[in-house]
Design an enzyme around this catalytic site. Structure first.
Site, short mmCIF file in Angstrom:
data_model
loop_
_atom_site.label_atom_id
_atom_site.label_comp_id
_atom_site.label_asym_id
_atom_site.label_seq_id
_atom_site.Cartn_x
_atom_site.Cartn_y
_atom_site.Cartn_z
N GLY A 64 0.83 -1.26 -0.06
CA GLY A 64 0.00 -0.07 -0.01
C GLY A 64 0.86 1.26 -0.04
N CYS B 104 2.94 5.48 -2.56
CA CYS B 104 3.63 5.40 -3.82
C CYS B 104 3.38 4.38 -4.70
CB CYS B 104 5.16 5.46 -3.40
SG CYS B 104 5.74 7.21 -2.43
N ARG C 224 -2.19 6.34 4.20
CA ARG C 224 -2.61 6.37 2.84
C ARG C 224 -2.44 4.95 2.09
NH1 ARG C 224 0.92 11.40 0.81
NH2 ARG C 224 2.62 10.38 2.40
C1 UDX Z 1 8.64 2.92 -1.66
C2 UDX Z 1 9.86 2.63 -2.21
O1 UDX Z 1 10.63 1.59 -1.36
C3 UDX Z 1 10.88 3.81 -2.09
O2 UDX Z 1 11.92 3.61 -2.59
C4 UDX Z 1 9.99 5.09 -2.91
O3 UDX Z 1 10.95 6.12 -2.92
C5 UDX Z 1 8.64 5.30 -2.41
O4 UDX Z 1 7.93 4.15 -2.26
P1 UDX Z 1 7.40 3.20 0.75
O5 UDX Z 1 6.31 3.11 -0.10
O6 UDX Z 1 7.50 4.45 1.54
O7 UDX Z 1 8.62 3.36 -0.42
O8 UDX Z 1 7.54 1.95 1.57
P2 UDX Z 1 7.95 0.31 1.34
O9 UDX Z 1 9.15 0.17 2.38
O10 UDX Z 1 8.60 0.36 -0.23
O11 UDX Z 1 6.81 -0.46 1.35
C6 UDX Z 1 5.67 -0.10 0.63
C7 UDX Z 1 4.75 -1.34 0.84
O12 UDX Z 1 5.15 -2.65 0.30
C8 UDX Z 1 4.16 -1.36 2.15
O13 UDX Z 1 2.59 -1.44 2.21
C9 UDX Z 1 4.89 -2.57 2.59
O14 UDX Z 1 4.04 -3.38 3.75
C10 UDX Z 1 4.77 -3.43 1.23
N1 UDX Z 1 5.99 -4.51 1.32
C11 UDX Z 1 7.22 -3.95 1.49
C12 UDX Z 1 5.73 -5.87 1.42
O15 UDX Z 1 4.42 -6.25 1.40
N2 UDX Z 1 6.74 -6.92 1.35
C13 UDX Z 1 8.13 -6.31 1.27
O16 UDX Z 1 8.93 -7.22 1.18
C14 UDX Z 1 8.37 -4.97 1.39
#
Ligand code: UDX
Length: 433
Positions: free
Chosen positions: A257, A260, A328
């Site tokens: 979620g 981004c 969000r």
């Molecule tokens: C992301 C990108 O990682 C970052 O480089 C970019 O600049 C912005 O978007 P962000 O959305 O802040 O960053 O968080 P992130 O840690 O990437 O997690 C995004 C989503 O993926 C979260 O809902 C997280 O729970 C999920 N996720 C992440 C998974 O379900 N499994 C994973 O292994 C990693």
């Protein structure tokens, strides 16, 4: 160097504070006077580990200032970073109005050569649009250059990602601008990748889409693991040890979620459709898997509890990931509303996400608890929706004493199945048995 940051949101504030931390003089501008007043008073409007300390220290050292005047920022700084919001419109295209407005205000304020750096996530060829707008409003034809410098910050570790990035991408056709950018990033011991503007803009969407692809891939593999009593974490370890794959972003759960991934993938799909005239089918499948992952998980809850109506269910987590207050596009919020739509009685706790959830009314009929154990009081089931470390530290004996029945549905594979079952819980997670 003197730098100006236009847009003091998550990216702008973190970027400005980190530039000040390495010695630059930064003025962060925002059109929200209330936000500027808060920042001037030393209050930080967003939760991000280490940010408050960084802002306090650098404002005290007179390296970090806040203003609502773009003109003030453009007069003071030679390099202007644009970090304004670029949300999705309902028609699936990116709303560039904030970027266009910033470009216009910069043009009207130009009195000497400036470098305009786009750091917001924008569709490829936005740099050309920004240049066009500045030319249009730059009556005195003051020289300027355009740079694309995309950010790769993850919420919850944005300060760390800013101070220690894997790479710094600088897209420009101007050697003068590139030289200034190299000077700005000199204090960072990080490889610089110099490209043209369009390539730099595409790197951001290509990177985020690939990261989300890894997540949907492992979530589909998790479903296959469950059908074969295999362990998705072991499979992720096994493939992740291959340097060509890498272990990061292979954690199965209830899906991605945030502000981004969903937006960036939709944008990349739209770019492909508009420019190639064909769908980016691979990314549409990434979306489809993610859109069905929550239902896949909730079907486990229905399988055990049968009827959800009237059942008291504790949910730990509201934020889209740990170490942030951001809700969000949070899958945790969607999960809670799905349970409530089936008339379950939901008691929720989140260390940082409850204030915004209450303010925005995103889970209107959920009861907000004062602690994880308070949320579990009298519950027939516990659902873990966000993998806050605090939840893994809750005593399982105390937890069992609070609950009326003892099923745990772990949407983020946070707990250890054998340990939990030793305490007499029925335990269900994603891709593990
Ligand atoms: C992301 C990108 O990682 C970052 O480089 C970019 O600049 C912005 O978007 P962000 O959305 O802040 O960053 O968080 P992130 O840690 O990437 O997690 C995004 C989503 O993926 C979260 O809902 C997280 O729970 C999920 N996720 C992440 C998974 O379900 N499994 C994973 O292994 C990693």
């Amino acid at each position: 160097m003197k730098l100006c940051i236009i847009g003091s949101g998550h990216v702008g504030l973190v970027t400005g504070a980190c530039f000040a931390e390495v010695g630059h003089h930064v003025i962060c501008v925002d059109n929200d006077q209330h936000k500027v007043d808060m920042l001037v008073a030393g209050k930080v409007p967003i939760y991000e580990p280490r940010l408050e300390e960084l802002i306090r220290r650098n404002a005290a050292a007179k390296r970090l200032f806040f203003s609502s005047s773009v003109k003030c920022g453009v007069d003071a700084a030679e390099v202007i970073f644009v970090t304004v919001p670029t949300p999705l419109r309902t028609d699936g295209n990116v709303d560039l109005s904030c970027v266009e407005e910033a470009a216009c205000e910069i043009a009207l304020a130009l009195r000497a050569y400036r470098v305009v750096v786009d750091k917001s996530t924008v569709p490829v060829k936005t740099g050309e649009k920004v240049a066009e707008i500045i030319h249009r409003y730059n009556a005195a034809d003051i020289p300027f250059d355009i740079v694309s410098n995309p950010e790769f910050l993850r919420e919850g570790c944005a300060v760390r990602d800013s101070l220690h990035p894997d790479r710094i991408v600088i897209g420009s056709s101007s050697q003068r601008a590139i030289a200034l950018m190299e000077k700005i990033y000199e204090p960072f011991s990080t490889p610089l990748l110099i490209t043209d503007v369009n390539s730099a803009e595409l790197i951001k969407h290509a990177a985020n889409s690939f990261l989300a692809l890894k997540i949907s891939y492992i979530n589909m593999v998790a479903r296959i693991c469950e059908a074969n009593k295999a362990d998705v974490e072991k499979v992720a370890d096994g493939i992740g040890l291959d340097k060509r794959i890498g272990r990061d972003f292979l954690d199965a759960g209830i899906g991605y979620g945030g502000s981004c991934f969903p937006k960036d993938i939709a944008t990349f799909i739209a770019i492909c459709q508009q420019q190639l005239g064909e769908p980016f089918a691979l990314l549409k499948e990434v979306q489809r898997i993610n859109d069905t992952q929550l239902e896949y998980f909730v079907s486990k809850i229905r399988g055990v509890l049968r009827v959800l109506e009237g059942k008291k269910i504790a949910v730990w987590g509201l934020t889209f990931k740990p170490d942030t207050d951001d809700i969000r596009n949070s899958v945790a919020v969607d999960l809670i509303n799905l349970l409530i739509s089936e008339r379950a009685i939901v008691q929720v706790y989140d260390p940082k996400g409850m204030k915004k959830s209450k303010e925005l009314g995103v889970v209107p009929t959920a009861r907000f608890a004062s602690s994880p154990l308070d949320a579990a009081q009298g519950a027939e089931a516990l659902v873990i929706a966000t993998e806050w470390k605090e939840f893994a530290a809750v005593g399982l004996r105390e937890l069992k004493a609070r609950m009326q029945a003892w099923s745990i549905f772990d949407g983020r594979n946070l707990l250890n199945p054998s340990v939990v079952r030793q305490f007499g819980f029925s335990y269900y997670s994603v891709g593990r048995f």
